[in-house]
Design a protein around this motif. Structure first.
Motif: not given
Ligand code: SF4
Ligand code: FES
Lengths: 340, 272
Positions: A223, A250, A275-278, A285-286, A291, A294-295, A298-299, A303, B233-234, B241-244, B246, B269, B272
């Motif tokens: 990681f 996703c 913008r995926f996790a924003k 976070p990414r 990152a 890597r995510n 990891v998924k 995961f 989180k987002n 389902k959408c995965g955002h 996680r 994470e 963050d």
């Protein structure tokens, strides 16, 4: 599962029958790649049932790249799809998608409906691409489940294996002559499979992949490693790897306006995009590309094995083929699993 | 089959301006809609988009639902333009809320930062509904400046409402009108008069505040499993389902948004 022998010249009749109730998609060759295309009875000679997986993943027929989930005002009734020539790696990927969309407290009714009504006719692989490494991740190139009918090629015809009641009905109703598989035909089929497996195995051996059971720990224990930064150097954030991946599931929800009406759409998303996790407040976070790369690993390799006992990678190699940055998933796995 | 993406129409029946950037809206859903405190909902402006929020109202209130919204992004900006009688779409509730049962008989320490007090207000109301069940309710709240304090009136009322309730506020930076305490919210955790062994702590606020508050709580002796965090989180689909959303092996939308710290402490994470 029962199997029948069907002569080559009967296949067109079967397809014409299927065509009546389904929108039939078949594989054809264009340039150096194979693609799904709508079946055209006038032009059925170059249909490919076996060979290897097409350039695009099967998932798009079931988990649509863009789907109306709210206010579908002009919901014209369309025929369900029938797919001819799906390959084992893509069928394996359905296990991941089925888990995501059909399990848990909430089910996705759109996926469910399409999944149930789609007719899946698969084929054994008889050729492979340089990037194919299915065996290296434990996926056999001959479908064993998740199909309605499966085709194994012989000189004179096909052994058609029935995988569901739906497949059974179609085959019976089509009226094409089906025969018991003789011992010689069985032998021929086994022989062909064995020869193919040997060639595939040799190709995958040359890749020198780490043992598949080491992927999870490799990704987990790396990681904090520099490897992600190093591999991310050439990533241009196109998201192509997500799009062609048979297991990437996703999506995001977005509204689309038409005059005074609106529709809400569910659209494929890509975790490599910034913008995926924003979150709305701005936290992300990414933030770093490394990152996000890597995510993705990891998924797929930590995961999913953790929650489902399966890798969300089936060895189809499409991400390797598509990446403009020449990022090779196999090289990342090798680096991650190097003993230190 | 039920469409989990379908929203219920809800009308704006009241708007309170909490600060320059924060408003609380009261919505009246057309159909029955209830939630458990700590769960979240998706709020949609038809034709524009959706965003996740944890309601700030009393969960026992069945007729309406209150949502406090900070103007920070595309959707929240649009939500801030809502007027009385406007219609929105709402779906949910999603995820796991605060396990009130686990808090019974305990001293409940609530640590909030900025607009993070929104979900905690709902929690406070839920606790007040059954105040006899809890030993003490302690609120430690920090805002950037006096102007950023939300629910000023309610906070006054809470501190006077019962012997069991103790409220302390601080601001990072004061101004000429401010006579109260100045300092980060974590300073309110110094010399805590709490029986830590019989206490749970609930934290909600911006990521950086949650991180330092959690570390402080651990330092003063709270066990990780007694610290409850509301993770932001987002969230997009809200239904796993959408995965955002996680985070490690969890989906915040279905396994959270409330987590005890023992579940998160080894995940990357998180802050963050
Ligand atoms: S396909 Fe390659 S360049 Fe495109 S997002 Fe994926 S890793 Fe990056
Ligand atoms: S919000 Fe879509 S998976 Fe959690």
């Amino acid at each position: 599962m029962v199997s029948y022998f069907v002569k080559k010249n009967e296949i067109n009749n079967l397809l014409n029958f299927i065509q009546q109730a389904f929108e039939l998609f078949v594989i054809k060759e264009k340039g150096s790649n194979l693609y799904w295309t709508r079946f055209d009875p006038e032009n059925s000679d170059e249909i490919i049932i076996n060979r290897h997986r097409p350039a695009e993943p099967l998932k798009g027929f079931i988990f649509k790249s863009k789907e109306k989930i709210l206010n579908n005002f002009n919901s014209e009734k369309t025929k369900p799809s029938a797919i001819l020539g799906a390959k084992a790696c893509d069928l394996q990927a359905l296990k991941i998608l089925d888990y995501v969309f059909l399990e848990g407290e909430f089910k996705d009714p759109f996926y469910k409906k399409t999944r149930e009504e789609t007719l899946l006719i698969s084929g054994d692989c008889t050729s492979f691409k340089d990037v194919c490494f299915c065996l290296g991740i434990g996926v056999e190139p001959f479908p064993k489940e998740n199909f309605d009918l499966n085709f194994s090629e012989l000189n004179e015809g096909f052994i058609i294996t029935v995988g569901s009641q739906k497949g059974d009905k179609i085959l019976a109703k089509s009226g094409i002559p089906i025969n018991k598989v003789t011992a010689e035909q069985m032998e021929e089929s086994e022989q062909r499979k064995k020869e193919f497996l040997d060639k595939l195995q040799a190709s995958i051996c040359r890749m020198a992949l780490p043992p598949k059971d080491s992927f999870k720990l490799g990704v987990q224990s790396n990681f904090k490693s520099e490897l992600w930064t190093n591999f991310a150097l050439t990533c241009v954030e196109c998201g192509g790897c997500n799009t062609v991946c048979p297991t990437c599931h996703c999506f995001f929800l977005v509204d689309q306006n038409a005059e005074d009406k609106y529709q809400r759409l569910k659209v494929w998303d890509s975790c490599l995009l910034k913008r995926f996790a924003k979150v709305a407040g701005g936290a992300n976070p990414r933030k770093h590309l490394s990152a996000r790369l890597r995510n993705r690993f990891v998924k797929k390799f930590d995961f999913f094995p953790e929650i489902l006992g399966l890798y969300a990678c089936t060895g189809c190699g499409r991400c390797i083929e598509t990446c403009p940055g020449d990022i090779d998933l196999r090289e990342i796995l090798k680096e991650a699993c190097k003993s230190r | 089959m039920d469409n989990p993406y379908k929203t219920i129409e809800a009308e704006v029946i009241d708007i309170t301006e909490e600060t320059a950037a924060i408003k609380t809206f009261i919505f009246k859903p057309k159909e029955e809609f209830s939630f458990r405190t700590g769960q979240f909902v998706e709020l949609a402006i038809p034709g524009f988009g959706e965003a996740p929020f944890t309601p700030s109202s009393n969960p026992s209130e069945k007729e309406y639902i209150g949502i406090t919204i900070m103007n920070t992004g595309r959707v929240t900006k649009k939500l801030h333009e809502l007027r009385l009688k406007d219609k929105v779409g709402i779906r949910g509730p999603y995820g796991k809320g605060y396990p009130l049962g686990e808090f019974k008989g305990k001293e409940v320490l609530i640590v909030g930062g900025g607009v993070g007090l929104a979900p905690l207000r709902s929690l406070l109301y839920a606790l007040f509904n059954e105040i006899a069940s809890f030993k003490k309710i302690i609120l430690k709240y920090g805002a950037k400046t006096p102007k950023d304090i939300v629910y000023k009136k309610e906070i006054e009322e809470w501190s006077r409402s019962s012997e069991k309730v103790d409220v302390k506020i601080t601001v990072d930076v004061g101004d000429e009108t401010w006579k109260g305490r100045v300092g980060l919210v974590t300073t309110l955790l110094d010399n805590l008069e709490v029986d830590i062994k019989n206490s749970v702590a609930i934290v909600c606020g911006p990521p950086i505040m949650m991180k330092f508050a959690t570390f402080k709580l651990i330092n003063i002796g709270y066990a990780p499993q007694d610290i409850y965090l509301s993770m932001e989180k987002n969230m997009s689909c809200g239904i796993g389902k959408c995965g955002h959303c996680r985070m490690g092996k969890y989906y915040v939308c279905k396994d959270g948004p409330v987590f005890t710290y023992d579940k998160l402490k080894d995940l990357p994470e998180v802050w963050d």
